[in-house]
Design an enzyme around this catalytic site. Structure first.
Site, PDB file in Angstrom:
ATOM      1  CB  VAL A   1      -0.961  -0.010   1.215  1.00  0.00           C
ATOM      2  CG1 VAL A   1      -0.225   0.296   2.518  1.00  0.00           C
ATOM      3  CG2 VAL A   1      -2.125   0.936   1.012  1.00  0.00           C
ATOM      4  CE1 TYR A   2       3.381   1.451   4.534  1.00  0.00           C
ATOM      5  CE2 TYR A   2       5.576   0.555   4.154  1.00  0.00           C
ATOM      6  CZ  TYR A   2       4.509   0.786   5.003  1.00  0.00           C
ATOM      7  OH  TYR A   2       4.576   0.354   6.306  1.00  0.00           O
ATOM      8  CB  SER A   3       4.191   5.416  -2.716  1.00  0.00           C
ATOM      9  OG  SER A   3       4.691   6.315  -1.749  1.00  0.00           O
TER      10      SER A   3
ATOM     11  N   GLY B   1       1.981   1.139  -4.269  1.00  0.00           N
ATOM     12  CA  GLY B   1       2.799   0.091  -4.878  1.00  0.00           C
ATOM     13  C   GLY B   1       4.160   0.548  -5.359  1.00  0.00           C
TER      14      GLY B   1
END
Length: 323
Positions: A60-62, A64
């Site tokens: 979920v960070y940025s 993908g």
């Protein structure tokens, strides 16, 4: 660099884990303070040169792009077998009723997506990012077991949840012969010590390694209380975690650091490293000094009076970090 076994496994990880949430395309997701690939590369090189072999990210960070940058950068610098790559699953990755969570459908879909973005055939540690109240934990555990048996993950871990939930998951895995969680990525630092009540003792008892996130309280423990950064000005979640009651602790960190002739970051991280069951705190870095401080903290030993000064002003907090 020192290395320790992750929990009771044979997997050796560096005493510091580089958290890769800070690396991602600023225009993807909701992290405008993140660093793109070009800006992130020096931090991976600095980490590797310091002996860090453990790197943590999440799907979920940025949106993908953190996984993309982590995989592309690391694997251009070192052979795959020399690094321990961890990622997570749970958060929303696409619209629709099955675009998030820990159902069998979501897990089996998202592990493949993560592997594609990372550019690798497997992750060393696949973690559930949060507890999924809409999916039976048995379904989640069996799906994770299948991911391991398929060779797509070497180990599985968990992140912030109630201790009773984690105990239930460990029990059910043992009962059914499924792969067991080997690590807990929990929220733990001088400003939030509620994990000492149940979760950390449970991990020690069960041989589960702790790899706490935000050991520096999103930077709060590294600077004077009123000082702000670009991230703090845009971090709605982080702003909900701390109150003015925490200020005396930050002041104590700065005082101890001044007396020792080291940085506040080194003191705050050395405190975390001194606690039972802590294997590898996850540290983010957007400046070279951040990693230098993290590595230096490994050799910093706080005495009893310093620890007492750091801990004496702590006040109990409500559940935070995952509610």
């Amino acid at each position: 660099m020192d290395y320790v076994a992750l929990g009771t496994t044979g997997l050796q990880v560096s005493r510091i884990c580089l958290g890769c949430m800070s690396y991602g395309e600023p225009d993807r997701g909701n992290q405008p303070w993140s660093l793109n690939k070009e800006a992130a590369e020096p931090f991976f090189r600095q980490a590797l040169d310091a002996g860090i072999n453990f790197f943590d990210t999440a799907n979920v960070y940025s949106a993908g792009s953190s996984e993309e940058i982590t995989g592309q950068t690391l694997l251009s610098m070192v052979p795959r077998e020399e690094v321990v790559i961890a990622t997570k699953v749970h958060g929303r990755m696409r619209p629709g009723p099955n675009g998030q969570g820990l159902s069998r459908k979501a897990i089996l879909n998202e592990i493949d997506n993560s592997l594609t973005r990372l550019g690798t055939d497997y992750v060393d540690l696949y973690q559930i990012h949060r507890w999924d109240y809409d999916t039976p934990i048995e379904e989640t555990l069996e799906a994770l077991h299948d991911v391991v048996k398929a060779g797509k993950a070497r180990y599985i871990g968990a992140s912030s949840m109630h201790a009773w939930q984690f105990a239930q998951a460990l029990y059910l895995a043992d009962l059914n012969g499924w792969t067991r969680f080997v690590s807990m990525q929990n929220y733990y630092n001088l400003l939030y010590r509620e994990q000492e009540r149940e979760m950390l003792p449970l991990c020690v008892d069960q041989g589960v390694g702790s790899i706490p996130w935000s050991p520096l309280a999103r930077g709060r423990l590294t600077r004077p209380w009123a000082a702000e950064t670009i991230r703090s000005q845009n971090d709605e979640f982080g702003s909900s975690l701390y109150t003015d009651d925490d200020r005396p602790i930050v002041d104590a960190v700065i005082d101890v650091a001044g007396q020792r002739g080291v940085t506040p970051a080194q003191v705050a991280l050395a405190w975390v490293l001194s606690k039972p069951g802590i294997d590898s705190p996850i540290v983010g870095a957007t400046k070279a000094q951040h990693l230098a401080d993290a590595v230096a903290a490994i050799d910093l030993r706080l005495d009893f009076s310093e620890i007492e000064a750091l801990e004496k002003n702590y006040k109990p907090h409500g559940v935070a970090g995952y509610r």
